[in-house]
Design an enzyme around this catalytic site. Sequence first.
Site, short mmCIF file in Angstrom:
data_model
loop_
_atom_site.label_atom_id
_atom_site.label_comp_id
_atom_site.label_asym_id
_atom_site.label_seq_id
_atom_site.Cartn_x
_atom_site.Cartn_y
_atom_site.Cartn_z
N ASP A 127 -2.87 -7.47 0.24
CA ASP A 127 -3.33 -7.55 -1.14
C ASP A 127 -4.84 -7.77 -1.23
O ASP A 127 -5.42 -8.50 -0.42
CB ASP A 127 -2.60 -8.71 -1.83
CG ASP A 127 -2.64 -8.59 -3.34
OD1 ASP A 127 -3.00 -7.50 -3.84
OD2 ASP A 127 -2.32 -9.57 -4.01
N GLY A 128 -5.43 -7.17 -2.23
CA GLY A 128 -6.84 -7.43 -2.52
C GLY A 128 -7.77 -6.24 -2.35
O GLY A 128 -8.99 -6.38 -2.50
N ASN A 129 -7.20 -5.07 -2.05
CA ASN A 129 -8.06 -3.88 -1.86
C ASN A 129 -8.84 -3.55 -3.13
O ASN A 129 -10.03 -3.23 -3.08
CB ASN A 129 -7.20 -2.66 -1.49
CG ASN A 129 -6.51 -2.82 -0.15
OD1 ASN A 129 -6.81 -3.75 0.59
ND2 ASN A 129 -5.60 -1.94 0.14
N GLY A 130 -8.14 -3.62 -4.27
CA GLY A 130 -8.78 -3.27 -5.55
C GLY A 130 -9.92 -4.24 -5.85
O GLY A 130 -11.02 -3.81 -6.24
N ARG B 135 -11.35 2.12 -6.57
CA ARG B 135 -10.26 1.41 -5.88
C ARG B 135 -9.94 2.04 -4.52
O ARG B 135 -9.62 1.35 -3.56
CB ARG B 135 -9.00 1.39 -6.76
CG ARG B 135 -9.16 0.56 -8.03
CD ARG B 135 -7.88 0.56 -8.85
NE ARG B 135 -6.78 -0.05 -8.12
CZ ARG B 135 -6.58 -1.37 -8.05
NH1 ARG B 135 -7.38 -2.20 -8.68
NH2 ARG B 135 -5.56 -1.86 -7.38
N HIS C 263 -8.86 0.71 -0.59
CA HIS C 263 -7.70 1.11 0.21
C HIS C 263 -8.15 1.68 1.56
O HIS C 263 -7.52 1.44 2.59
CB HIS C 263 -6.86 2.14 -0.54
CG HIS C 263 -6.23 1.59 -1.79
ND1 HIS C 263 -5.61 0.36 -1.83
CD2 HIS C 263 -6.13 2.09 -3.06
CE1 HIS C 263 -5.14 0.13 -3.05
NE2 HIS C 263 -5.45 1.16 -3.81
N LEU D 256 5.21 -2.78 20.74
CA LEU D 256 5.18 -3.43 19.43
C LEU D 256 5.82 -2.50 18.42
O LEU D 256 5.59 -1.29 18.44
CB LEU D 256 3.72 -3.72 19.02
CG LEU D 256 3.52 -4.32 17.62
CD1 LEU D 256 2.36 -5.32 17.65
CD2 LEU D 256 3.22 -3.28 16.56
N ARG E 9 0.26 -13.59 3.32
CA ARG E 9 -0.22 -12.85 2.15
C ARG E 9 -1.71 -13.13 1.95
O ARG E 9 -2.13 -14.28 1.98
CB ARG E 9 0.53 -13.25 0.88
CG ARG E 9 0.00 -12.42 -0.29
CD ARG E 9 0.77 -12.55 -1.56
NE ARG E 9 0.23 -11.57 -2.50
CZ ARG E 9 0.89 -11.07 -3.52
NH1 ARG E 9 2.12 -11.43 -3.74
NH2 ARG E 9 0.31 -10.20 -4.32
N GLU F 247 7.83 -18.88 8.13
CA GLU F 247 6.68 -19.72 7.76
C GLU F 247 5.76 -18.87 6.89
O GLU F 247 5.51 -17.70 7.19
CB GLU F 247 5.94 -20.18 9.03
CG GLU F 247 6.77 -21.09 9.92
CD GLU F 247 7.15 -22.40 9.22
OE1 GLU F 247 6.37 -22.89 8.40
OE2 GLU F 247 8.25 -22.92 9.51
#
Length: 222
Positions: free
Chosen positions: A2-5, A15, A19, A113, A170, A189
Amino acid sequence: MDGNGRWAKKRGLPRVAGHREGAEAVRRTLKAAVVAGVECLTLYAFSSENWRRSEEEVTDLKGLMRFYLERELDELAREGVKLRFIGEPSAFGPELWERLQLAAAKTADNDKLTLNVALNYGSQQEIARAAQILAQEAVDGVIDSAAIDVAAVEKVLQTAELPPLDLLVRTSGEMRLSNFLLWQAAYAELVFLDLLWPDFDADAFNGALDQFAGRQRRFGGR
Ligand code: FPP
């Protein structure tokens, strides 16, 4: 992620620039996860609710995914990364959907992975779908409805083949799960970072792992 914008807005950029930078943060995070020996990393790239964004932004995000898939797939395959998806990515259209499936097939035997990308994913939708599958199996007489337990539900979630979720991070300072891995997060957690996703890097990743290492996990015991 979260937080790209907000990252883009702070710089007076569109925006999509956020991204794009967010996709670079994905690269850094993946490298840090491999170095740390993380078994499985799930990234929330597009939620079931993200369709509410402008058509332009959705198109930009699809374009970025296609671009990165093309640019990174060989390296991911070489590095031993197994790529898989949860959600309903077929809604992105046959072209991207086919590329995603090919990428998953190409990396299916890798085991260093697992990179699990949540695309058009919503946890409530996933749980509702699991209920549907189990209800149908009960109607068909394959299972006894009275025997439906936690393990039975887990078997029909899209994460059935993945290890249990240990740590959920997050970014961007928001303190919500926003329909991400709700069932799976039962004993995870949680780490909330006051950092926009495009600024996320190996230090931030290792810092979250350190927080995790400092937690006492009791799983309801004492
Ligand atoms: C949330 O920030 C971010 C998204 C909805 C998109 C995440 C997608 C990428 C990083 C693209 C590349 C993905 C891969 C897997 C290569 P936001 O737009 O909600 O930010 P805001 O809350 O600041 O507006």
